[in-house]
Design a protein around this motif. Structure first.
Motif, PDB file in Angstrom:
ATOM      1  N   ALA A 184     -13.934  13.074  -7.363  1.00  0.00           N
ATOM      2  CA  ALA A 184     -14.831  11.958  -7.086  1.00  0.00           C
ATOM      3  C   ALA A 184     -14.050  10.742  -6.577  1.00  0.00           C
ATOM      4  CB  ALA A 184     -15.621  11.587  -8.339  1.00  0.00           C
ATOM      5  N   LEU A 185     -12.887  10.489  -7.154  1.00  0.00           N
ATOM      6  CA  LEU A 185     -12.073   9.352  -6.729  1.00  0.00           C
ATOM      7  C   LEU A 185     -11.553   9.545  -5.311  1.00  0.00           C
ATOM      8  CD1 LEU A 185     -10.698   6.692  -7.279  1.00  0.00           C
ATOM      9  CD2 LEU A 185      -8.943   7.896  -8.578  1.00  0.00           C
ATOM     10  N   ILE A 186     -11.067  10.740  -5.001  1.00  0.00           N
ATOM     11  CA  ILE A 186     -10.544  11.002  -3.658  1.00  0.00           C
ATOM     12  C   ILE A 186     -11.675  10.987  -2.633  1.00  0.00           C
ATOM     13  CG2 ILE A 186      -9.355  12.688  -2.211  1.00  0.00           C
ATOM     14  CD1 ILE A 186      -7.875  13.614  -4.746  1.00  0.00           C
ATOM     15  N   ALA A 187     -12.796  11.626  -2.961  1.00  0.00           N
ATOM     16  CA  ALA A 187     -13.930  11.661  -2.037  1.00  0.00           C
ATOM     17  C   ALA A 187     -14.486  10.266  -1.788  1.00  0.00           C
ATOM     18  CB  ALA A 187     -15.027  12.573  -2.583  1.00  0.00           C
ATOM     19  N   SER A 188     -14.534   9.435  -2.826  1.00  0.00           N
ATOM     20  CA  SER A 188     -15.061   8.081  -2.658  1.00  0.00           C
ATOM     21  C   SER A 188     -14.163   7.245  -1.760  1.00  0.00           C
ATOM     22  CB  SER A 188     -15.228   7.403  -4.019  1.00  0.00           C
ATOM     23  OG  SER A 188     -13.983   7.154  -4.647  1.00  0.00           O
ATOM     24  N   ALA A 189     -12.857   7.399  -1.910  1.00  0.00           N
ATOM     25  CA  ALA A 189     -11.931   6.656  -1.057  1.00  0.00           C
ATOM     26  C   ALA A 189     -12.054   7.085   0.395  1.00  0.00           C
ATOM     27  CB  ALA A 189     -10.500   6.851  -1.553  1.00  0.00           C
ATOM     28  N   ARG A 221      -8.344   3.645  18.847  1.00  0.00           N
ATOM     29  CA  ARG A 221      -8.403   5.118  18.755  1.00  0.00           C
ATOM     30  C   ARG A 221      -8.087   5.603  17.343  1.00  0.00           C
ATOM     31  NH1 ARG A 221     -11.775   6.405  21.173  1.00  0.00           N
ATOM     32  NH2 ARG A 221     -12.185   4.197  21.093  1.00  0.00           N
ATOM     33  N   SER A 222      -7.566   4.721  16.496  1.00  0.00           N
ATOM     34  CA  SER A 222      -7.150   5.141  15.154  1.00  0.00           C
ATOM     35  C   SER A 222      -8.304   5.217  14.171  1.00  0.00           C
ATOM     36  CB  SER A 222      -6.091   4.174  14.614  1.00  0.00           C
ATOM     37  OG  SER A 222      -6.676   2.933  14.221  1.00  0.00           O
ATOM     38  N   VAL A 223      -9.466   4.658  14.526  1.00  0.00           N
ATOM     39  CA  VAL A 223     -10.554   4.562  13.544  1.00  0.00           C
ATOM     40  C   VAL A 223     -11.027   5.931  13.071  1.00  0.00           C
ATOM     41  CG1 VAL A 223     -11.331   2.323  14.396  1.00  0.00           C
ATOM     42  CG2 VAL A 223     -12.327   4.405  15.351  1.00  0.00           C
ATOM     43  N   LEU A 258      -9.243   9.920   6.554  1.00  0.00           N
ATOM     44  CA  LEU A 258      -8.098  10.646   6.011  1.00  0.00           C
ATOM     45  C   LEU A 258      -7.094   9.708   5.361  1.00  0.00           C
ATOM     46  CD1 LEU A 258      -7.311  13.537   8.528  1.00  0.00           C
ATOM     47  CD2 LEU A 258      -8.593  13.580   6.382  1.00  0.00           C
ATOM     48  N   VAL A 259      -6.921   8.509   5.921  1.00  0.00           N
ATOM     49  CA  VAL A 259      -6.066   7.524   5.270  1.00  0.00           C
ATOM     50  C   VAL A 259      -6.674   7.128   3.925  1.00  0.00           C
ATOM     51  CG1 VAL A 259      -5.046   5.222   5.436  1.00  0.00           C
ATOM     52  CG2 VAL A 259      -5.176   6.676   7.465  1.00  0.00           C
ATOM     53  N   GLY A 260      -8.003   6.995   3.903  1.00  0.00           N
ATOM     54  CA  GLY A 260      -8.672   6.717   2.634  1.00  0.00           C
ATOM     55  C   GLY A 260      -8.436   7.823   1.621  1.00  0.00           C
ATOM     56  N   ALA A 261      -8.488   9.079   2.081  1.00  0.00           N
ATOM     57  CA  ALA A 261      -8.212  10.197   1.176  1.00  0.00           C
ATOM     58  C   ALA A 261      -6.793  10.119   0.629  1.00  0.00           C
ATOM     59  CB  ALA A 261      -8.427  11.521   1.904  1.00  0.00           C
ATOM     60  N   PHE A 310      -2.449  -0.012   9.313  1.00  0.00           N
ATOM     61  CA  PHE A 310      -3.495  -1.020   9.223  1.00  0.00           C
ATOM     62  C   PHE A 310      -4.149  -1.048   7.845  1.00  0.00           C
ATOM     63  CE2 PHE A 310      -7.832  -2.576   9.731  1.00  0.00           C
ATOM     64  CZ  PHE A 310      -7.589  -3.794  10.356  1.00  0.00           C
ATOM     65  N   LEU A 311      -4.389   0.116   7.262  1.00  0.00           N
ATOM     66  CA  LEU A 311      -5.157   0.198   6.019  1.00  0.00           C
ATOM     67  C   LEU A 311      -4.302   0.166   4.756  1.00  0.00           C
ATOM     68  CD1 LEU A 311      -7.827   2.891   6.981  1.00  0.00           C
ATOM     69  CD2 LEU A 311      -8.139   0.417   6.826  1.00  0.00           C
ATOM     70  N   THR A 312      -2.985   0.283   4.895  1.00  0.00           N
ATOM     71  CA  THR A 312      -2.118   0.294   3.728  1.00  0.00           C
ATOM     72  C   THR A 312      -0.904  -0.593   3.970  1.00  0.00           C
ATOM     73  OG1 THR A 312      -0.639   2.127   4.349  1.00  0.00           O
ATOM     74  CG2 THR A 312      -2.773   2.713   3.396  1.00  0.00           C
ATOM     75  N   ARG A 313      -0.081  -0.697   2.948  1.00  0.00           N
ATOM     76  CA  ARG A 313       1.204  -1.400   3.067  1.00  0.00           C
ATOM     77  C   ARG A 313       2.358  -0.404   3.091  1.00  0.00           C
ATOM     78  NH1 ARG A 313      -1.957  -4.314   4.438  1.00  0.00           N
ATOM     79  NH2 ARG A 313      -2.425  -6.456   3.814  1.00  0.00           N
ATOM     80  N   ILE A 314       2.055   0.856   3.375  1.00  0.00           N
ATOM     81  CA  ILE A 314       3.091   1.880   3.484  1.00  0.00           C
ATOM     82  C   ILE A 314       3.908   1.619   4.748  1.00  0.00           C
ATOM     83  CG2 ILE A 314       3.536   4.351   3.774  1.00  0.00           C
ATOM     84  CD1 ILE A 314       0.921   4.896   2.302  1.00  0.00           C
TER      85      ILE A 314
END
Length: 268
Positions: free
Chosen positions: A153-158, A46-48, A53-56, A23-27
């Motif tokens: 900072a970039l990983i934590a922000s995502a 249930r995936s929310v 972690l997907v953001g990370a 849902f969150l990526t094009r992978i």
């Protein structure tokens, strides 16, 4: 309404995290084509908890591209390349939401007009300006970020940006509209329990950032709390609830909050 027990029992434990990635990526995510419509909708609800972690994961890829590009080109060019790769990775999912949100809340005058503008695929002056300013601010923050701070900072922000979307889903009911979408299909089933689980899954990433940079972590906590108070009141007043574009705007706002907090601790 909860899904019937037979639908819940028919889903393997690994399906919700894979649905979050899809849902969150094009992978490309194999193994999901066999799901029925009801299974997919319930699995997505249930995936929310896996969104942070997907953001990370997205943040790790973006950071890797940025660091690799910075060995070849200046930081400003590396940041643009990294953001371009990220936009391709996510399908510019959240950037599109930022533009739609700014158009709707800039040009709408009541819930009906706000929602109508938000669903319009065309981009207006509010959307164009909001998108340029938000992406430009994020790029400027990454360009100015010290080398020893930029990766975490970039990983934590995502990670935190996707967590903030889960928080909005748990705290703001979906707006009453005639169409579906993420907020209606998922938001109706997102509870405080889901928010707690999302917090636990986000904790290793965001917690590491806060452990290394406690003042930045405190600023993130205060800034996100103020944002949620303002955002919830705005959505209820102007739209009567949340929509998918509102959640995407929350994601991007969460990323900016973390990056602003991180750069605030750096000596000028």
């Amino acid at each position: 309404m909860n899904a019937p027990n037979d639908i819940a029992k028919s889903l393997k434990w690994w399906i919700p995290p894979l649905l979050a990635v899809q849902f969150l990526t094009r992978i490309p995510v194999p193994g999901l084509n066999h799901l029925t419509g009801e299974q997919a909708r319930y699995g997505l609800s249930r995936s929310v908890i896996w969104f942070p972690l997907v953001g990370a994961l997205v943040g790790i890829i973006t950071a890797a591209v940025l660091v690799g590009s910075a060995h070849i080109w200046p930081r400003a060019i590396a940041v643009i390349i990294a953001l371009a790769v990220e936009a391709r990775l996510t399908g510019a999912f959240h950037e599109d939401a930022v533009a739609d949100f700014c158009d709707a809340f800039g040009g709408g005058y009541d819930p009906g007009s706000t929602h109508r503008i938000m669903k319009d695929s065309r981009i207006g002056s509010y959307g164009a300006l909001g998108l340029v300013l938000s992406v430009g601010l994020r790029a400027a923050l990454l360009i100015a970020m010290p080398q020893d701070l930029i990766i975490i900072a970039l990983i934590a922000s995502a990670c935190f940006g996707r967590f903030l979307a889960v928080a909005v889903m748990a705290l703001v009911a979906p707006a009453v509209t005639q169409d579906g979408g993420l907020a209606k299909d998922v938001g109706n089933r997102t509870t405080i329990k889901d928010l707690i689980w999302a917090s636990l899954l986000a904790a290793p990433v965001v917690g590491l950032f806060a452990y290394w940079y406690p003042i930045a972590g405190l600023l993130t906590l205060v800034g996100s709390a103020l944002f949620l108070l303002w955002f919830r009141a705005l959505l209820l007043r102007r739209l009567g609830g949340s929509t998918g574009d509102c959640l995407g705007f929350a994601v991007y706002s969460g990323q900016l909050i973390v990056l602003l907090a991180a750069l605030a601790i750096v000596d000028p």
